[in-house]
Design a protein around this motif. Structure first.
Motif, PDB file in Angstrom:
ATOM      1  N   HIS A  49       0.837  -1.197   0.000  1.00 18.21           N
ATOM      2  CA  HIS A  49       0.000   0.000   0.000  1.00 18.21           C
ATOM      3  C   HIS A  49       0.873   1.249   0.000  1.00 18.21           C
ATOM      4  CE1 HIS A  49      -2.543   3.161   1.874  1.00 18.21           C
ATOM      5  NE2 HIS A  49      -3.583   2.498   1.380  1.00 18.21           N
ATOM      6  N   ALA A  50       1.934   1.241   0.796  1.00 17.26           N
ATOM      7  CA  ALA A  50       2.844   2.394   0.831  1.00 17.26           C
ATOM      8  C   ALA A  50       3.486   2.617  -0.539  1.00 17.26           C
ATOM      9  CB  ALA A  50       3.915   2.177   1.900  1.00 17.26           C
ATOM     10  N   ARG A  51       3.851   1.531  -1.229  1.00 15.65           N
ATOM     11  CA  ARG A  51       4.423   1.685  -2.568  1.00 15.65           C
ATOM     12  C   ARG A  51       3.386   2.264  -3.530  1.00 15.65           C
ATOM     13  NH1 ARG A  51       7.126  -3.039  -0.892  1.00 15.65           N
ATOM     14  NH2 ARG A  51       5.539  -4.455  -1.714  1.00 15.65           N
ATOM     15  N   ALA A  52       2.143   1.842  -3.399  1.00 18.35           N
ATOM     16  CA  ALA A  52       1.087   2.366  -4.260  1.00 18.35           C
ATOM     17  C   ALA A  52       0.864   3.859  -3.994  1.00 18.35           C
ATOM     18  CB  ALA A  52      -0.202   1.591  -4.036  1.00 18.35           C
ATOM     19  N   ILE A  53       0.901   4.256  -2.739  1.00 15.84           N
ATOM     20  CA  ILE A  53       0.766   5.678  -2.404  1.00 15.84           C
ATOM     21  C   ILE A  53       1.872   6.487  -3.060  1.00 15.84           C
ATOM     22  CG2 ILE A  53       1.028   7.315  -0.484  1.00 15.84           C
ATOM     23  CD1 ILE A  53      -1.734   6.199  -0.513  1.00 15.84           C
ATOM     24  N   THR A  54       3.095   5.995  -2.979  1.00 13.80           N
ATOM     25  CA  THR A  54       4.220   6.707  -3.591  1.00 13.80           C
ATOM     26  C   THR A  54       4.043   6.801  -5.104  1.00 13.80           C
ATOM     27  OG1 THR A  54       5.727   6.016  -1.822  1.00 13.80           O
ATOM     28  CG2 THR A  54       6.718   6.669  -3.919  1.00 13.80           C
ATOM     29  N   LEU A  55       3.576   5.726  -5.727  1.00 10.19           N
ATOM     30  CA  LEU A  55       3.364   5.731  -7.171  1.00 10.19           C
ATOM     31  C   LEU A  55       2.327   6.784  -7.563  1.00 10.19           C
ATOM     32  CD1 LEU A  55       3.630   4.467 -10.034  1.00 10.19           C
ATOM     33  CD2 LEU A  55       1.820   2.865  -9.363  1.00 10.19           C
ATOM     34  N   VAL A  56       1.175   6.777  -6.912  1.00  8.43           N
ATOM     35  CA  VAL A  56       0.104   7.701  -7.286  1.00  8.43           C
ATOM     36  C   VAL A  56       0.460   9.139  -6.899  1.00  8.43           C
ATOM     37  CG1 VAL A  56      -2.330   8.255  -6.962  1.00  8.43           C
ATOM     38  CG2 VAL A  56      -1.614   5.879  -7.184  1.00  8.43           C
ATOM     39  N   GLU A  57       1.185   9.312  -5.809  1.00 10.37           N
ATOM     40  CA  GLU A  57       1.662  10.646  -5.457  1.00 10.37           C
ATOM     41  C   GLU A  57       2.534  11.203  -6.583  1.00 10.37           C
ATOM     42  OE1 GLU A  57       3.493  12.656  -1.470  1.00 10.37           O
ATOM     43  OE2 GLU A  57       4.602  10.944  -2.298  1.00 10.37           O
ATOM     44  N   GLY A  58       3.352  10.352  -7.183  1.00 12.88           N
ATOM     45  CA  GLY A  58       4.157  10.774  -8.329  1.00 12.88           C
ATOM     46  C   GLY A  58       3.290  11.183  -9.509  1.00 12.88           C
ATOM     47  N   TRP A  59       2.201  10.449  -9.737  1.00 11.13           N
ATOM     48  CA  TRP A  59       1.262  10.827 -10.802  1.00 11.13           C
ATOM     49  C   TRP A  59       0.632  12.186 -10.510  1.00 11.13           C
ATOM     50  CZ3 TRP A  59      -1.778   5.534 -11.082  1.00 11.13           C
ATOM     51  CH2 TRP A  59      -0.956   4.569 -11.695  1.00 11.13           C
ATOM     52  N   PHE A  60       0.263  12.433  -9.257  1.00 13.62           N
ATOM     53  CA  PHE A  60      -0.336  13.711  -8.884  1.00 13.62           C
ATOM     54  C   PHE A  60       0.660  14.862  -9.093  1.00 13.62           C
ATOM     55  CE2 PHE A  60      -3.986  12.541  -5.701  1.00 13.62           C
ATOM     56  CZ  PHE A  60      -4.571  11.747  -6.678  1.00 13.62           C
ATOM     57  N   LYS A  61       1.883  14.632  -8.699  1.00 15.59           N
ATOM     58  CA  LYS A  61       2.902  15.674  -8.865  1.00 15.59           C
ATOM     59  C   LYS A  61       3.146  15.966 -10.334  1.00 15.59           C
ATOM     60  CE  LYS A  61       5.470  14.814  -4.558  1.00 15.59           C
ATOM     61  NZ  LYS A  61       6.742  14.293  -3.968  1.00 15.59           N
ATOM     62  N   ALA A  62       3.271  14.914 -11.138  1.00 17.44           N
ATOM     63  CA  ALA A  62       3.520  15.107 -12.565  1.00 17.44           C
ATOM     64  C   ALA A  62       2.364  15.823 -13.248  1.00 17.44           C
ATOM     65  CB  ALA A  62       3.772  13.750 -13.227  1.00 17.44           C
ATOM     66  N   LEU A  73     -15.193  17.199  -5.733  1.00 16.16           N
ATOM     67  CA  LEU A  73     -14.257  16.151  -5.313  1.00 16.16           C
ATOM     68  C   LEU A  73     -14.422  14.911  -6.186  1.00 16.16           C
ATOM     69  CD1 LEU A  73     -13.405  15.128  -1.680  1.00 16.16           C
ATOM     70  CD2 LEU A  73     -13.839  13.381  -3.380  1.00 16.16           C
ATOM     71  N   LEU A  74     -13.309  14.382  -6.685  1.00 21.90           N
ATOM     72  CA  LEU A  74     -13.270  13.124  -7.436  1.00 21.90           C
ATOM     73  C   LEU A  74     -12.550  12.095  -6.582  1.00 21.90           C
ATOM     74  CD1 LEU A  74     -12.055  14.518 -10.900  1.00 21.90           C
ATOM     75  CD2 LEU A  74     -14.381  14.518  -9.954  1.00 21.90           C
ATOM     76  N   GLY A  75     -13.199  10.971  -6.304  1.00 21.49           N
ATOM     77  CA  GLY A  75     -12.592   9.996  -5.398  1.00 21.49           C
ATOM     78  C   GLY A  75     -12.647   8.575  -5.901  1.00 21.49           C
ATOM     79  N   ALA A  76     -11.652   7.789  -5.498  1.00 25.36           N
ATOM     80  CA  ALA A  76     -11.606   6.338  -5.725  1.00 25.36           C
ATOM     81  C   ALA A  76     -10.693   5.778  -4.647  1.00 25.36           C
ATOM     82  CB  ALA A  76     -11.074   6.008  -7.111  1.00 25.36           C
ATOM     83  N   HIS A  77     -10.895   4.515  -4.279  1.00 27.42           N
ATOM     84  CA  HIS A  77     -10.087   3.985  -3.168  1.00 27.42           C
ATOM     85  C   HIS A  77      -8.863   3.230  -3.685  1.00 27.42           C
ATOM     86  CE1 HIS A  77     -11.317  -0.365  -3.107  1.00 27.42           C
ATOM     87  NE2 HIS A  77     -12.466   0.076  -3.569  1.00 27.42           N
ATOM     88  N   ILE A  78      -7.739   3.515  -3.055  1.00 23.27           N
ATOM     89  CA  ILE A  78      -6.464   2.933  -3.467  1.00 23.27           C
ATOM     90  C   ILE A  78      -6.197   1.592  -2.791  1.00 23.27           C
ATOM     91  CG2 ILE A  78      -5.049   4.049  -1.683  1.00 23.27           C
ATOM     92  CD1 ILE A  78      -2.944   4.560  -3.927  1.00 23.27           C
ATOM     93  N   ASP A  79      -6.855   1.312  -1.679  1.00 25.15           N
ATOM     94  CA  ASP A  79      -6.568   0.084  -0.944  1.00 25.15           C
ATOM     95  C   ASP A  79      -7.281  -1.110  -1.554  1.00 25.15           C
ATOM     96  OD1 ASP A  79      -9.097   1.252   0.098  1.00 25.15           O
ATOM     97  OD2 ASP A  79      -9.102  -0.548   1.355  1.00 25.15           O
ATOM     98  N   GLY A  80      -6.748  -2.300  -1.281  1.00 28.65           N
ATOM     99  CA  GLY A  80      -7.360  -3.549  -1.686  1.00 28.65           C
ATOM    100  C   GLY A  80      -7.318  -4.531  -0.537  1.00 28.65           C
TER     101      GLY A  80
END
Length: 500
Positions: A48-61, A281-288
């Motif tokens: 989950h932490a790796r997924a957060i880092t990945l999507v955070e990178g998408w948000f920054k880009a 607000l646009l939302g979707a859940h990152i956890d599985g």
């Protein structure tokens, strides 16, 4: 699990014209976010932490602005968990012969802070365990109840109240195997209960979920047929109560822990100063589900369509905008702990990182399965708010039919992150790919639900209709643009009910 390349996923999809660049990009993001490297993204896990880092990178880009805590994209959600990590359960006959019950396959204990380490008792079958059925004969015994999910029989809360009131020492609830719109499935991935740290976790009367196939073991020696009981219950007939000759015995190991999980909030600032305090607000859940009980030898629950594909979609919309705003500000949220009870979205409402009063609408993406052509969408929120009216108008413009929930008994509206916002009186919508009864599309959906939903098989190998994915993605983008640029802010309808 076996790892599939993106090209394999494309080949596995139904025959379509060459996917457009946007659909290819969406599928690539979906594949990356639900890859084995993310280990199923269980809330608080390393994957989950790796997924957060990945999507955070998408948000920054995408040039979103941090809208989490302390000037970052992240918000930390503190959690408390109780889990049953091992269970040895059996039915012991009067002559001492033990018939084992498999943990997570035949019976799953409800995790609770006061779950006893050992439990042993005589059993009594009490039908649906309504107040009328749960008589004094249950005192000191373990109640075995059929857990009907249909109107006219005791609800889960009513069953529990009835057997507690007469002094039962535990409750075994047999699955409603006749509830065909959402048949029960086994095994369970694990037995865990999670709450916000400081909020109460389950406690009270010991409870167990029972596989319908295990009823025969529970009632062995009673001269009753489990198949006959299940058939009668399926047809909503009254059920006879009777004592069972065997004893239920269990040795249970529970563990508690406190941990945190992060979620992401990014902001695309608006361009109209008059609408600066009207945030969409646009939302979707990152956890599985993460790692759990193996199914067909696979223990990694990738969660490709639940909900990696839609975190991918909101991030891709942000990427296409490249910092260019709509009239209204738009928040992009990747919620955590949805699978544990909508805990991330609920935490944000309790600890908003943007003033909650500024929130004028929520578009949530979950329960979406592009498995067949997109002709119709079930819209949660229809009739409740003007954002739903906008969604209906946009859909009809794209020749997509909008429907109310025709399977409201499944309670889908309350099982996604839009629900806490609806409860708070904030206009919110969520969508489900719709199908006609007894159609090929329904057969495809039911098969997906039975074999892939909340299972390791929800991975990138799922045969998707990429035309349907393209059509929904186009609808979503158009809806966001229309709602974010509309002259009037979304509002709740006066007197609208909070649910269908």
């Amino acid at each position: 699990m076996r790892h599939f390349l993106l090209t394999v996923a494309l080949l596995a999809a139904p025959a379509i014209a060459k996917p457009d660049a946007d659909t290819k990009a969406w599928l690539a993001r979906t594949a990356e976010l639900s890859s084995d490297a993310m280990e199923g993204r269980d809330a608080g896990s390393p994957g989950h932490a790796r997924a957060i880092t990945l999507v955070e990178g998408w948000f920054k880009a995408a040039k979103l602005k941090p809208a989490g805590e302390n000037g970052s994209f992240r918000q930390t959600v503190p959690l408390h968990e109780v889990a049953v990590t091992a269970a040895d359960m059996r039915v012991v006959s009067p002559d001492g012969v033990a018939a084992p019950l498999r943990f997570l396959h035949d019976v799953t204990p409800r995790p609770a802070t006061d779950l006893p380490a050992t439990l042993s008792g005589a059993m009594r079958f009490a039908g649906y365990c309504s107040a009328a059925e749960a008589g004094p004969e249950l005192k000191g015994k373990i109640a075995v109840c059929f857990g009907s999910r249909r109107p006219g029989r005791a609800t889960a809360a009513e069953r529990l109240a009835a057997v507690t009131a007469v002094g039962a020492v535990a409750l075994l609830t047999v699955d409603d195997v006749g509830f065909t719109v959402e048949p029960p499935r086994w095994p369970d991935a694990y037995a865990r209960s999670v709450a916000h740290d400081g909020a109460p976790l389950p406690s009270g009367l010991p409870q167990f979920r029972v596989n319908g196939a295990a009823l025969a073991t529970l009632i062995a020696g009673s001269r009753r047929l489990a198949a006959a009981i299940l058939t009668d219950a399926t047809y909503h007939r009254d059920l006879e109560s009777f004592d069972l000759p065997g004893r239920f015995e269990a040795k249970l190991t529970t563990v508690q822990r406190r941990f945190t999980a992060e979620q992401l909030i990014g902001l695309l600032p608006g361009t109209d100063k008059a609408k600066a305090n009207e945030v969409l607000l646009l939302g979707a859940h990152i956890d599985g589900y993460g790692l759990g009980e193996p199914v067909n030898g696979d223990a990694l629950y990738n969660g490709t369509l639940d909900d990696a594909g839609y975190v991918a979609l909101i991030s891709q919309l942000a990427s296409r905008r490249r910092g260019k705003g709509f009239a209204r500000p738009v928040l992009f949220a990747a919620w955590t702990a949805e699978e544990k009870g909508l805990l991330g979205a609920r935490w944000w409402l309790q600890h908003p990182t943007v003033p909650k009063a500024q929130l004028v609408g929520v578009i949530n993406l979950d329960q979406l399965r592009p498995l067949f052509p997109l002709k119709a969408l079930t819209l949660h929120g229809l009739g409740q708010n003007t954002l739903a009216d906008t969604a209906k108008s946009v859909a009809e413009g794209l020749k997509i039919e909008i429907r109310p929930d025709r399977e409201s008994e499944r309670n889908l509206i309350r099982r996604v992150d839009s629900w806490p916002f609806m409860e708070a009186g904030i206009p919110a919508v969520n969508f489900v790919f719709a199908y006609n009864p007894r159609s090929q599309q329904e057969a495809i959906y039911r098969d997906w639900y039975q074999r892939r939903y909340h299972r390791p098989q929800d991975d990138i190998s799922t045969p998707m209709d990429l035309d349907a994915a393209r059509d929904f993605n186009r609808f979503f983008s158009t809806l966001v643009e229309t709602a974010a640029n509309g002259a009037a802010r979304p509002v709740m309808r006066v007197g609208a009910p909070p649910s269908p």
